[in-house]
Design an enzyme around this catalytic site. Structure first.
Site, PDB file in Angstrom:
ATOM      1  N   TYR A   1       2.262   2.934  -1.827  1.00 24.82           N
ATOM      2  CA  TYR A   1       1.184   1.959  -1.612  1.00 24.82           C
ATOM      3  C   TYR A   1      -0.170   2.461  -2.102  1.00 24.82           C
ATOM      4  CZ  TYR A   1       4.189  -1.211   1.115  1.00 24.82           C
ATOM      5  OH  TYR A   1       5.164  -2.099   1.517  1.00 24.82           O
TER       6      TYR A   1
ATOM      7  N   GLU B   1       8.164   2.984  -8.614  1.00 25.84           N
ATOM      8  CA  GLU B   1       8.666   2.898  -7.241  1.00 25.84           C
ATOM      9  C   GLU B   1      10.119   3.368  -7.134  1.00 25.84           C
ATOM     10  OE1 GLU B   1       7.856  -1.212  -6.277  1.00 25.84           O
ATOM     11  OE2 GLU B   1       5.680  -0.867  -6.211  1.00 25.84           O
TER      12      GLU B   1
ATOM     13  N   LYS C   1      11.741  -3.986   5.126  1.00 24.57           N
ATOM     14  CA  LYS C   1      10.744  -3.301   5.950  1.00 24.57           C
ATOM     15  C   LYS C   1      11.264  -3.164   7.392  1.00 24.57           C
ATOM     16  CE  LYS C   1       6.896  -5.001   3.094  1.00 24.57           C
ATOM     17  NZ  LYS C   1       5.545  -5.621   3.111  1.00 24.57           N
TER      18      LYS C   1
ATOM     19  N   HIS D   1       9.756  -5.951   0.514  1.00 26.63           N
ATOM     20  CA  HIS D   1       8.898  -5.568  -0.606  1.00 26.63           C
ATOM     21  C   HIS D   1       9.704  -5.746  -1.884  1.00 26.63           C
ATOM     22  CE1 HIS D   1       6.432  -3.170  -3.359  1.00 26.63           C
ATOM     23  NE2 HIS D   1       7.585  -2.707  -3.802  1.00 26.63           N
TER      24      HIS D   1
ATOM     25  N   ASN E   1       6.293  -8.931   6.786  1.00 18.78           N
ATOM     26  CA  ASN E   1       6.930  -9.966   5.964  1.00 18.78           C
ATOM     27  C   ASN E   1       8.280  -9.554   5.383  1.00 18.78           C
ATOM     28  OD1 ASN E   1       5.968  -8.131   4.169  1.00 18.78           O
ATOM     29  ND2 ASN E   1       4.440  -9.480   3.220  1.00 18.78           N
TER      30      ASN E   1
HETATM   31  P1  IDP Z   1       3.303  -8.132  -1.758  1.00 19.02           P
HETATM   32  O1  IDP Z   1       4.154  -7.362  -0.776  1.00 19.02           O
HETATM   33  O2  IDP Z   1       3.540  -9.610  -1.643  1.00 19.02           O
HETATM   34  O3  IDP Z   1       3.412  -7.614  -3.168  1.00 19.02           O
HETATM   35  P2  IDP Z   1       0.714  -6.776  -1.628  1.00 19.02           P
HETATM   36  O4  IDP Z   1      -0.581  -7.440  -1.932  1.00 19.02           O
HETATM   37  O5  IDP Z   1       1.261  -5.808  -2.619  1.00 19.02           O
HETATM   38  O6  IDP Z   1       1.780  -7.935  -1.296  1.00 19.02           O
HETATM   39  O7  IDP Z   1       0.514  -6.055  -0.219  1.00 19.02           O
HETATM   40  C1  IDP Z   1       1.454  -5.121   0.254  1.00 19.02           C
HETATM   41  C2  IDP Z   1       1.747  -5.429   1.716  1.00 19.02           C
HETATM   42  O8  IDP Z   1       0.555  -5.225   2.496  1.00 19.02           O
HETATM   43  C3  IDP Z   1       2.132  -6.885   1.989  1.00 19.02           C
HETATM   44  O9  IDP Z   1       3.514  -7.157   1.770  1.00 19.02           O
HETATM   45  C4  IDP Z   1       1.748  -7.039   3.434  1.00 19.02           C
HETATM   46  O10 IDP Z   1       2.722  -6.414   4.298  1.00 19.02           O
HETATM   47  C5  IDP Z   1       0.461  -6.225   3.496  1.00 19.02           C
HETATM   48  N1  IDP Z   1      -0.750  -7.048   3.217  1.00 19.02           N
HETATM   49  C6  IDP Z   1      -1.167  -7.507   2.019  1.00 19.02           C
HETATM   50  N2  IDP Z   1      -2.307  -8.199   2.109  1.00 19.02           N
HETATM   51  C7  IDP Z   1      -2.665  -8.164   3.408  1.00 19.02           C
HETATM   52  C8  IDP Z   1      -3.772  -8.716   4.144  1.00 19.02           C
HETATM   53  O11 IDP Z   1      -4.690  -9.347   3.593  1.00 19.02           O
HETATM   54  N3  IDP Z   1      -3.787  -8.489   5.493  1.00 19.02           N
HETATM   55  C9  IDP Z   1      -2.815  -7.773   6.132  1.00 19.02           C
HETATM   56  N4  IDP Z   1      -1.746  -7.233   5.479  1.00 19.02           N
HETATM   57  C10 IDP Z   1      -1.665  -7.438   4.139  1.00 19.02           C
HETATM   58 MG    MG Z   2       2.874  -5.688  -3.879  1.00 18.27          MG
END
Ligand code: IDP
Ligand code: MG
Length: 140
Positions: free
Chosen positions: A51, A132, A11, A121, A118
């Protein structure tokens, strides 16, 4: 048994902080193979497809904006059980609680932003991976 494939993204926070090499090293050191790699500026259209499952959630628009905030690296990574294995290397979504030793646990922290930043992905299932990879590499 055919080798599994996953889509990995570094990212904008990871690219900006110069962590692309570190992330790729962790993938290669684990024994997975990077079979396609491109640095790119994603478009809103690509990100809205990628997304789609999060549309309507409070962090959706901040997430798309964050992913548009700078270049990303997109990769196809291959290996047996790589989908599960890369999610394990990545650690939990929230970097504050992601285990030390993981990419997110070692390299990211809470930045107080609406979207969790974070670093990486990784696809979460074979269906997501196929979808994807088509979004990011379908034309190639
Ligand atoms: P993942 O990347 O661990 O699979 P997902 O639930 O698919 O997590 O969410 C996609 C991305 O959206 C996350 O990597 C993070 O950057 C963001 N995200 C997910 N949940 C939250 C939240 O509750 N608050 C803020 N950002 C979030
Ligand atoms: Mg995810």
């Amino acid at each position: 048994m055919s080798t599994e494939r996953t889509l990995v993204l570094i990212k904008p926070d990871g690219v900006r902080r110069g962590l692309s090499g570190e992330v790729i090293s962790r993938i290669e050191n684990k024994g997975y193979r990077v079979t396609s790699l491109v640095m790119m500026s994603a478009t809103r259209e690509i990100l809205e497809r990628h997304y789609a499952e999060h549309e309507g959630k409070p962090f959706y628009e901040p997430l798309v904006e964050f992913m548009l905030s700078g270049p990303i690296v997109a990769m196809v990574v291959e290996g047996n059980r790589v989908i599960e294995g890369f999610r394990s290397l990545s650690g939990a979504t929230d970097p504050t609680v992601a285990a030390p030793g993981t990419i997110r646990g070692d390299l990211a922290r809470d930045q107080g932003t609406k979207v969790v930043q974070n670093i990486v992905h990784g696809s979460d299932s074979p269906e997501s991976a196929a979808r994807e990879i088509e979004i990011f590499f379908g034309g190639k």
